[in-house]
Design a protein around this motif. Sequence first.
Motif, PDB file in Angstrom:
ATOM      1  N   TYR A 185       0.836  -1.204   0.000  1.00  0.00           N
ATOM      2  CA  TYR A 185       0.000   0.000   0.000  1.00  0.00           C
ATOM      3  C   TYR A 185       0.872   1.255   0.000  1.00  0.00           C
ATOM      4  O   TYR A 185       0.456   2.305  -0.475  1.00  0.00           O
ATOM      5  N   LEU A 186       2.069   1.122   0.534  1.00  0.00           N
ATOM      6  CA  LEU A 186       3.003   2.249   0.529  1.00  0.00           C
ATOM      7  C   LEU A 186       3.877   2.253  -0.716  1.00  0.00           C
ATOM      8  O   LEU A 186       4.153   3.314  -1.281  1.00  0.00           O
ATOM      9  N   TYR A 187       4.339   1.103  -1.166  1.00  0.00           N
ATOM     10  CA  TYR A 187       5.352   1.129  -2.232  1.00  0.00           C
ATOM     11  C   TYR A 187       4.774   1.212  -3.642  1.00  0.00           C
ATOM     12  O   TYR A 187       5.522   1.442  -4.595  1.00  0.00           O
ATOM     13  N   TYR A 188       3.461   1.026  -3.808  1.00  0.00           N
ATOM     14  CA  TYR A 188       2.877   1.188  -5.139  1.00  0.00           C
ATOM     15  C   TYR A 188       3.085   2.610  -5.664  1.00  0.00           C
ATOM     16  O   TYR A 188       3.180   3.564  -4.896  1.00  0.00           O
ATOM     17  N   ASN A 189       3.160   2.740  -6.978  1.00  0.00           N
ATOM     18  CA  ASN A 189       3.152   4.051  -7.649  1.00  0.00           C
ATOM     19  C   ASN A 189       4.334   4.937  -7.262  1.00  0.00           C
ATOM     20  O   ASN A 189       4.182   6.122  -6.992  1.00  0.00           O
ATOM     21  N   ASP A 190       5.528   4.347  -7.222  1.00  0.00           N
ATOM     22  CA  ASP A 190       6.757   5.084  -6.913  1.00  0.00           C
ATOM     23  C   ASP A 190       6.885   5.446  -5.447  1.00  0.00           C
ATOM     24  O   ASP A 190       7.645   6.342  -5.084  1.00  0.00           O
ATOM     25  N   SER A 191       6.158   4.767  -4.593  1.00  0.00           N
ATOM     26  CA  SER A 191       6.292   4.845  -3.140  1.00  0.00           C
ATOM     27  C   SER A 191       5.741   6.139  -2.532  1.00  0.00           C
ATOM     28  O   SER A 191       6.073   7.246  -2.952  1.00  0.00           O
ATOM     29  N   LEU A 192       4.923   5.954  -1.524  1.00  0.00           N
ATOM     30  CA  LEU A 192       4.288   7.075  -0.853  1.00  0.00           C
ATOM     31  C   LEU A 192       5.305   8.061  -0.298  1.00  0.00           C
ATOM     32  O   LEU A 192       5.104   9.277  -0.344  1.00  0.00           O
ATOM     33  N   HIS A 193       6.432   7.543   0.220  1.00  0.00           N
ATOM     34  CA  HIS A 193       7.384   8.459   0.855  1.00  0.00           C
ATOM     35  C   HIS A 193       7.986   9.420  -0.166  1.00  0.00           C
ATOM     36  O   HIS A 193       8.332  10.558   0.179  1.00  0.00           O
ATOM     37  N   ASN A 194       8.084   9.001  -1.421  1.00  0.00           N
ATOM     38  CA  ASN A 194       8.580   9.911  -2.453  1.00  0.00           C
ATOM     39  C   ASN A 194       7.571  11.008  -2.766  1.00  0.00           C
ATOM     40  O   ASN A 194       7.932  12.184  -2.897  1.00  0.00           O
ATOM     41  N   HIS A 195       6.305  10.646  -2.897  1.00  0.00           N
ATOM     42  CA  HIS A 195       5.277  11.659  -3.150  1.00  0.00           C
ATOM     43  C   HIS A 195       5.187  12.643  -1.979  1.00  0.00           C
ATOM     44  O   HIS A 195       5.071  13.855  -2.182  1.00  0.00           O
TER      45      HIS A 195
END
Length: 271
Positions: A53-63
């Motif tokens: 749930y966090l690492y999908y789509n280039d990772s939540l921490h990056n967004h």
Amino acid sequence: MSISLKKLRLLAQASAFVLCLAVSGAALAASAPAVKGPQVESPKRVLLVGNSYLYYNDSLHNHLRRMVAAADADLGKALQYKSATIGGATLAHHNVDWLTGPGQIGIKEPFELVILQGHSAAALSEKRQADFRTAAAAHAKIIAERGGKVALYMTHAYVPPHKQAKPENTQLIDDFYVKTGNELGALVIPVGLAFDEAYKRDPEIKLHNAQDHSHPSLLGSYLAAATVYATIYGKSPVGNAYDAYGQVDAKTAAFLQQVAQDTVTGFFARK
């Protein structure tokens, strides 16, 4: 006439009783978080612990990092974010003692804030709830001993045609995370409520992955990042220039930012 009046009074009393039950039920359904805002001012050293749930789509921490930098360039340069994720993981699968040890994953000083994201079904059975609470409490103790604060990432609910999608799931998730957060003295990040609110405002928006109706789409990750930003930094994401490098159009970004801000404001205003 007296009988009619008596009946009217009885009906009025019954209606008042039903209304009282409804209000009480609503109050119970929307329990208030004990922690009403950020416990760390402008956190720089942040660890996100969770799963896909966090690492999908280039990772939540990056967004999230890019959103912070778009709002405050100086703060953005000072950020030290790390994300530790395992596909399909529960909180118990993570060695938080090792992850939060100074220097273990490239951050020399202790993390100021650790965001814990559990399994997507963590709130949906008594056993999963118990497992989550046990692991979260153990992790929170370690994090506190190292001087950090804990935030719980409230996951979003499944949507049809996912086999576990049910109308009541968002409420179950909400209740569970608020209760657990209050037990731990942890900040709760109401991502699940933001998803629900976005769908209420625009049923056509696509926040879930079209393949499994569980994981977030890019728009879902963007909304999650805006909700995390508003929660842990106490600042509105409305007007933020970050658009995932043009992948989120201006109208949609504005919509999701407003949903995130309204959700967080309403969540912390609960009594």
